[in-house]
Design a protein around this motif. Structure first.
Motif, PDB file in Angstrom:
ATOM      1  N   LEU A   1       0.809  -1.331   0.034  1.00 18.92           N
ATOM      2  CA  LEU A   1       0.037  -0.133  -0.161  1.00 18.92           C
ATOM      3  C   LEU A   1       0.751   1.304   0.026  1.00 18.92           C
ATOM      4  O   LEU A   1       0.488   2.172  -0.986  1.00 18.92           O
ATOM      5  CB  LEU A   1      -0.953  -0.145   1.409  1.00 18.92           C
ATOM      6  N   ILE A   2       1.813   1.274   0.589  1.00 18.37           N
ATOM      7  CA  ILE A   2       2.782   2.427   0.896  1.00 18.37           C
ATOM      8  C   ILE A   2       3.491   2.593  -0.633  1.00 18.37           C
ATOM      9  O   ILE A   2       3.735   3.834  -1.130  1.00 18.37           O
ATOM     10  CB  ILE A   2       3.889   2.407   1.869  1.00 18.37           C
ATOM     11  N   ALA A   3       4.010   1.372  -1.026  1.00 17.58           N
ATOM     12  CA  ALA A   3       4.691   1.480  -2.367  1.00 17.58           C
ATOM     13  C   ALA A   3       3.764   2.064  -3.433  1.00 17.58           C
ATOM     14  O   ALA A   3       3.896   2.714  -4.491  1.00 17.58           O
ATOM     15  CB  ALA A   3       5.258   0.322  -2.856  1.00 17.58           C
ATOM     16  N   LEU A   4       2.193   1.645  -3.471  1.00 19.61           N
ATOM     17  CA  LEU A   4       1.462   1.915  -4.242  1.00 19.61           C
ATOM     18  C   LEU A   4       1.147   3.389  -4.087  1.00 19.61           C
ATOM     19  O   LEU A   4       0.837   4.244  -5.235  1.00 19.61           O
ATOM     20  CB  LEU A   4       0.197   1.183  -4.094  1.00 19.61           C
ATOM     21  N   TYR A   5       1.160   4.142  -3.145  1.00 25.52           N
ATOM     22  CA  TYR A   5       0.456   5.397  -2.602  1.00 25.52           C
ATOM     23  C   TYR A   5       1.780   6.448  -3.401  1.00 25.52           C
ATOM     24  O   TYR A   5       1.765   7.246  -3.811  1.00 25.52           O
ATOM     25  CB  TYR A   5       0.470   5.551  -1.280  1.00 25.52           C
ATOM     26  N   ARG A   6       3.056   5.812  -3.153  1.00 22.78           N
ATOM     27  CA  ARG A   6       4.239   6.573  -3.500  1.00 22.78           C
ATOM     28  C   ARG A   6       4.555   6.318  -5.134  1.00 22.78           C
ATOM     29  O   ARG A   6       5.452   6.906  -5.740  1.00 22.78           O
ATOM     30  CB  ARG A   6       5.500   6.318  -2.628  1.00 22.78           C
ATOM     31  N   ARG A   7       3.476   5.499  -5.662  1.00 22.81           N
ATOM     32  CA  ARG A   7       3.794   5.333  -7.004  1.00 22.81           C
ATOM     33  C   ARG A   7       4.835   4.555  -7.536  1.00 22.81           C
ATOM     34  O   ARG A   7       5.529   4.704  -8.522  1.00 22.81           O
ATOM     35  CB  ARG A   7       3.681   6.567  -7.970  1.00 22.81           C
ATOM     36  N   ASP A   8       5.514   3.761  -6.765  1.00 18.97           N
ATOM     37  CA  ASP A   8       6.842   3.144  -6.615  1.00 18.97           C
ATOM     38  C   ASP A   8       6.677   1.660  -7.495  1.00 18.97           C
ATOM     39  O   ASP A   8       7.767   1.222  -8.139  1.00 18.97           O
ATOM     40  CB  ASP A   8       7.485   2.722  -5.531  1.00 18.97           C
ATOM     41  N   VAL A   9       5.503   1.197  -7.356  1.00 21.31           N
ATOM     42  CA  VAL A   9       5.031  -0.011  -7.959  1.00 21.31           C
ATOM     43  C   VAL A   9       3.619   0.133  -8.584  1.00 21.31           C
ATOM     44  O   VAL A   9       3.086   1.305  -8.438  1.00 21.31           O
ATOM     45  CB  VAL A   9       4.959  -1.147  -7.265  1.00 21.31           C
ATOM     46  N   ASP A  10       3.534  -0.882  -9.793  1.00 21.97           N
ATOM     47  CA  ASP A  10       2.068  -0.863 -10.291  1.00 21.97           C
ATOM     48  C   ASP A  10       1.127  -1.536  -9.361  1.00 21.97           C
ATOM     49  O   ASP A  10       1.397  -2.350  -8.436  1.00 21.97           O
ATOM     50  CB  ASP A  10       2.339  -1.564 -11.800  1.00 21.97           C
ATOM     51  N   VAL A  11      -0.293  -1.244  -9.660  1.00 22.96           N
ATOM     52  CA  VAL A  11      -1.182  -1.804  -9.017  1.00 22.96           C
ATOM     53  C   VAL A  11      -1.326  -3.349  -9.268  1.00 22.96           C
ATOM     54  O   VAL A  11      -1.770  -4.114  -8.218  1.00 22.96           O
ATOM     55  CB  VAL A  11      -2.658  -1.221  -9.445  1.00 22.96           C
TER      56      VAL A  11
END
Length: 238
Positions: free
Chosen positions: A28-38
């Protein structure tokens, strides 16, 4: 008494809750920061960049120690159970615990060496963790059936068989597809080469991970039945 304080029930309970949080919180953190794809990044991708890498490393290390404590308690329980019933081979129990230790070591390596910094070491740790972990839950499934009717119920034995089979089937595409792709990047597009192989590998990795989580969930009822105590002996100094 609160149910998760009965016996050593708190060990698998904490392991299940904490390990699930390790995977989900970092995603969720990585997704919020756009570091990974959904859509299904590798689990390690969610902890590749700071601050996720710091959180992932800390939480994964705690998970490894919680896993070791839980599997050690399981080992001692089966050791005692074998003394009373003789249904479980001591050699089989020791072999399962050996793979438990190796799997925890693999997780510590994954937590310490991020894939973007030390990819080879990280991948070796992940390989050790997944293979040893799958072998461990397979051996525990065999032990559960051998120990029946002591320990787990027949329905729990069957549930463990399902989780072990799912993990066994999923671990192969996780490793094989990742080995074929040999590309490390955090963002994928459908038109990218090997996108399908990456997706299969990532989905399989998440499947194996949560097979582990749900497998340890089945320990909770058995862990209500026993406790462990530390016996201290002080030798006289000469």
């Amino acid at each position: 008494m609160v149910w998760f304080l009965e016996g050593l029930c708190f060990l698998p309970t904490f392991l299940v809750v904490w390990s699930s949080s390790t995977f989900i919180v970092n995603y969720l953190i990585a997704l919020y920061r756009r570091d990974v794809d959904v859509i299904f990044p590798y689990i390690s991708d969610t902890g590749a960049r700071p601050p996720e890498s710091c959180i992932f490393g800390l939480m994964s290390t705690i998970t490894a120690f919680a896993g070791f404590a839980t599997m050690f308690a399981r080992y001692k329980f089966l050791e005692r159970l074998n003394e009373k019933t003789g249904g479980v081979s001591p050699g089989l129990n020791k072999t399962a615990f050996a793979f438990a230790v190796i799997s925890c070591l693999g997780m510590c390596i994954v937590a310490t060496f991020q894939e973007t910094q030390m990819m080879i070491v990280h991948d070796v740790g992940a390989l050790v963790f997944f293979l040893s972990g799958v072998i461990y839950i397979i051996l525990q499934t065999v032990i559960s059936h051998k120990a029946y009717p002591f320990g787990a119920s027949k329905s729990v034995c069957c549930i463990r068989t399902i989780f072990a089979c799912v993990a066994f089937v999923a671990v192969f595409p996780t490793i094989i597809c990742a080995w074929i792709v040999k590309t490390t990047k955090l963002h994928w597009h459908t038109e990218d080469k090997d996108y399908t192989l990456h997706l299969v590998s990532a989905v399989s990795e998440w499947t194996v991970a949560f097979s582990f989580v749900f497998f340890f969930f089945t320990f909770i009822r058995e862990f209500k039945q026993f406790t462990l105590r530390v016996h201290v002996e002080i030798q006289e100094f000469t």
